[in-house]
Scaffold this active site. Structure first.
Site, short mmCIF file in Angstrom:
data_model
loop_
_atom_site.label_atom_id
_atom_site.label_comp_id
_atom_site.label_asym_id
_atom_site.label_seq_id
_atom_site.Cartn_x
_atom_site.Cartn_y
_atom_site.Cartn_z
N ASP A 34 0.65 -1.44 -0.01
CA ASP A 34 0.01 -0.11 0.08
C ASP A 34 0.82 1.11 0.05
O ASP A 34 1.13 1.72 1.16
CB ASP A 34 -0.93 0.02 1.25
CG ASP A 34 -2.18 -1.13 1.22
OD1 ASP A 34 -2.89 -0.79 0.26
OD2 ASP A 34 -2.01 -1.72 2.15
N HIS A 65 -0.59 -1.24 -4.49
CA HIS A 65 -1.94 -0.64 -4.70
C HIS A 65 -1.33 1.05 -4.37
O HIS A 65 -1.20 1.21 -3.44
CB HIS A 65 -2.64 -1.00 -3.43
CG HIS A 65 -3.68 -0.33 -3.20
ND1 HIS A 65 -4.84 -0.60 -2.08
CD2 HIS A 65 -4.52 0.69 -4.03
CE1 HIS A 65 -5.92 0.08 -2.26
NE2 HIS A 65 -5.71 0.90 -3.33
N GLY A 141 -7.08 4.43 3.29
CA GLY A 141 -6.30 5.22 3.97
C GLY A 141 -5.61 4.67 5.23
O GLY A 141 -4.68 5.14 5.69
N PHE A 142 -6.28 3.87 5.80
CA PHE A 142 -5.92 3.26 7.14
C PHE A 142 -6.36 1.76 6.87
O PHE A 142 -7.12 1.08 6.63
CB PHE A 142 -6.75 3.97 8.26
CG PHE A 142 -6.45 5.32 8.14
CD1 PHE A 142 -5.48 5.90 8.89
CD2 PHE A 142 -7.60 6.18 7.59
CE1 PHE A 142 -5.37 7.24 8.87
CE2 PHE A 142 -7.48 7.49 7.61
CZ PHE A 142 -6.19 8.08 8.23
N GLY A 143 -5.39 0.84 7.84
CA GLY A 143 -5.91 -0.50 8.23
C GLY A 143 -6.65 -0.35 9.39
O GLY A 143 -6.87 0.74 9.92
N GLY A 144 -7.35 -1.79 9.41
CA GLY A 144 -8.02 -1.85 10.52
C GLY A 144 -9.55 -1.25 10.62
O GLY A 144 -10.10 -1.19 11.71
N GLY A 175 -9.85 -4.03 2.57
CA GLY A 175 -10.32 -3.44 3.56
C GLY A 175 -11.22 -4.23 4.49
O GLY A 175 -12.37 -4.69 4.05
N GLY A 176 -11.09 -4.29 5.91
CA GLY A 176 -12.02 -5.06 6.88
C GLY A 176 -12.16 -6.57 6.36
O GLY A 176 -12.98 -7.19 6.81
N GLY A 196 -4.94 -7.05 6.03
CA GLY A 196 -3.84 -6.53 6.57
C GLY A 196 -3.85 -6.96 8.04
O GLY A 196 -2.99 -7.74 8.61
N SER A 197 -4.49 -6.26 8.88
CA SER A 197 -4.51 -6.47 10.20
C SER A 197 -4.82 -8.02 10.88
O SER A 197 -4.63 -8.72 11.70
CB SER A 197 -5.69 -5.66 11.02
OG SER A 197 -6.81 -5.30 10.47
#
Ligand code: DX5
Ligand code: ZN
Length: 216
Positions: A34, A65, A141-144, A175-176, A196-197
């Site tokens: 990412d 990505h 924009g963000f993980g988790g 994502g998610g 990711g997470s």
């Protein structure tokens, strides 16, 4: 075959190389990288040097990505540093067709990502040229973050469009994606699952095996 592409955004950068190897040895097939510019998305993550540093360690597909404005400026450098699949956001390209042609000219596989609120229709005229479509299942924009349920409907619609046009384009979600949501995505028709997470949080090997068990 269904593909798991762990997102290194959630890895521990103090031992990134080791963690990527652990995920791949456990059965993950791709590596999701990412790249964020602090403009298209709020955060700045990392760029070419990280891809270049990881490249000698593995032959696995590097799924890059690009969450950056006007990614056409950087296609050649990411191709040179080791990207295999290069994903650009439809929302970030003033001349999307040109950027797709740039990726192809570098001998890499072109993919286009669309944010949750972006309709599938932006892909109508470029779909034939794409190796993969990334349906974002969170706002990037963000993980988790949490999986947005209506995005599964977009996956289903895209699957129908691909079928009617006789295309083998891969469908990816990002994502998610975790043990609670991955089956919903699988049932909608996803081919490539980014996580990711759910991979790098805790026991990487066990996480990869548990996610793969749900998709295959
Ligand atoms: C989000 C990134 C994702 C992110 C996914 O903007 O594109 O690849 O790392 O993280 P999880 O799987 O934790 O939602
Ligand atoms: Zn991503």
């Amino acid at each position: 075959m269904k593909i798991l592409s762990p997102s290194i955004l959630s890895a521990d950068f103090r031992h990134l190389g080791e963690d990527v190897k652990t995920a791949l040895n456990a059965g993950a097939q791709w590596v999701h990288i990412d790249v964020m510019d602090g403009m298209f998305v709020p955060q700045i993550s990392f760029g070419n040097p990280v891809i270049k540093a990881l490249r000698p360690d593995t032959d696995a597909v590097f799924d890059v990505h690009l969450m950056i404005e006007e990614p056409g400026r950087y296609i050649e450098s990411f191709a040179r540093d080791g990207a295999d699949v290069i994903t650009v956001h439809a929302e970030a390209c003033r001349h999307l067709d040109r950027v797709i042609q740039q990726i192809k000219a570098c001998g890499k596989k072109p993919a286009v990502a669309i944010n949750p609120a972006t309709p599938l229709s932006v892909l109508n005229y470029v779909l034939d040229d794409l190796y993969m479509v990334l349906i974002m299942t969170v706002n990037p924009g963000f993980g988790g973050q949490s999986y947005i349920p209506y995005c599964s409907e977009k996956v289903r619609e895209l699957k129908e469009i691909l079928k009617s046009r006789n295309l083998k384009t891969l469908i990816q979600v990002d994502g998610g994606v975790n043990l609670s949501t991955i089956e919903e995505a699988r049932d909608a028709g996803v081919d490539v699952f980014v996580a990711g997470s759910a991979v790098f949080g805790g026991d990487i090997e066990a996480n990869v095996k548990a996610l793969l068990a749900k998709i295959n």
